[in-house]
Design a protein around this motif. Structure first.
Motif, short mmCIF file in Angstrom:
data_model
loop_
_atom_site.label_atom_id
_atom_site.label_comp_id
_atom_site.label_asym_id
_atom_site.label_seq_id
_atom_site.Cartn_x
_atom_site.Cartn_y
_atom_site.Cartn_z
N ALA A 217 0.81 -1.23 0.00
CA ALA A 217 0.00 0.00 0.00
C ALA A 217 0.84 1.27 0.00
CB ALA A 217 -0.94 0.00 1.21
N SER A 218 2.02 1.22 0.63
CA SER A 218 2.86 2.42 0.72
C SER A 218 3.85 2.53 -0.45
CB SER A 218 3.63 2.43 2.04
OG SER A 218 4.50 1.32 2.11
N GLY A 219 3.87 1.52 -1.32
CA GLY A 219 4.77 1.57 -2.47
C GLY A 219 6.21 1.17 -2.14
N LEU A 220 6.41 0.52 -0.99
CA LEU A 220 7.75 0.08 -0.63
C LEU A 220 8.28 -0.98 -1.59
CD1 LEU A 220 7.81 -0.20 3.27
CD2 LEU A 220 9.34 1.14 1.84
N ILE A 221 7.36 -1.78 -2.13
CA ILE A 221 7.75 -2.81 -3.09
C ILE A 221 6.89 -2.71 -4.35
CG2 ILE A 221 8.59 -4.45 -1.36
CD1 ILE A 221 5.93 -5.94 -1.71
N ARG A 222 7.41 -3.24 -5.43
CA ARG A 222 6.65 -3.31 -6.68
C ARG A 222 5.94 -4.66 -6.70
NH1 ARG A 222 7.69 -4.35 -12.27
NH2 ARG A 222 6.65 -2.82 -13.61
#
Length: 197
Positions: free
Chosen positions: A68-73
């Motif tokens: 949700a936070s965009g830490l991973i693709r």
């Protein structure tokens, strides 16, 4: 002050790990069991059950927050999220068996987002489910903060109250920020021009 989405995501994960550590200390009898669940638990055994369930739920939430936070693709982790979707469904059954309605609700927050990450739902729905998850998590963190402030012990009022308040702020920060779109590569631009011709 605006916090970067990824930094906020890392902050939430760090706070989750801290909370897991607190529950682990209760299980190991290093902290008194009265320090959790508003001091309402009647025995150490009840505290172990509550702490164990909470640890599992916090572990469950980490990959959901990362997505949700965009830490991973998420597209790079399809197989992992397929397994996590199965884990989430099993966890719901266990929580229903334990009569943990709050637990079921919290786990359900993340299932649509995990389903998108696993490829079971169209990727176009990712932003929608991400927003829903973040706003619901923000509201739950606010309720948790209120519960901690009304807790019976100083530890819950001050330490855990501060932890959940920080979580609420970070969830709000991510929920209200705009996800940055990745710049299109030269190959994509060339394809777009070719299609127009």
């Amino acid at each position: 002050m605006r916090i970067n989405r990824k930094t906020a995501g890392k902050g939430i994960i760090a706070l989750n790990i801290f909370t897991m550590f607190v529950f682990l200390l209760v299980i190991l009898k290093i902290l008194p069991y009265e320090f959790i669940s508003g001091g309402l638990l009647e025995s150490y055994d009840a505290a172990v059950q509550a702490a164990s369930t909470s640890i599992i739920m916090l572990i469950y939430g980490i990959p959901v927050i990362a997505a949700a936070s965009g830490l991973i693709r998420v597209k790079d982790y399809r197989n992992f999220y397929k397994g996590w979707l199965f884990f989430a469904l099993v966890l719901i059954v266990v929580l229903i068996y334990e009569s943990s309605i709050t637990g079921v609700i919290v786990v359900c927050f993340g299932i649509p987002l995990i389903a998108v990450a696993a490829g079971a739902i169209d990727d176009k729905e990712f932003n929608l489910f991400s927003k829903v998850y973040l706003w619901l998590s923000f509201m739950f963190a606010c309720l948790n903060t209120l519960g901690n402030l009304l807790g019976a012990t100083w530890f819950e009022k001050i330490i855990m109250g501060l932890v959940t308040l920080m979580q609420a702020i970070l969830y709000f920060n991510i929920a209200t920020s705009k996800r940055k779109r990745r710049p299109k590569s030269n190959n994509q631009r060339v394809k777009k021009r070719t299609n127009k011709k």
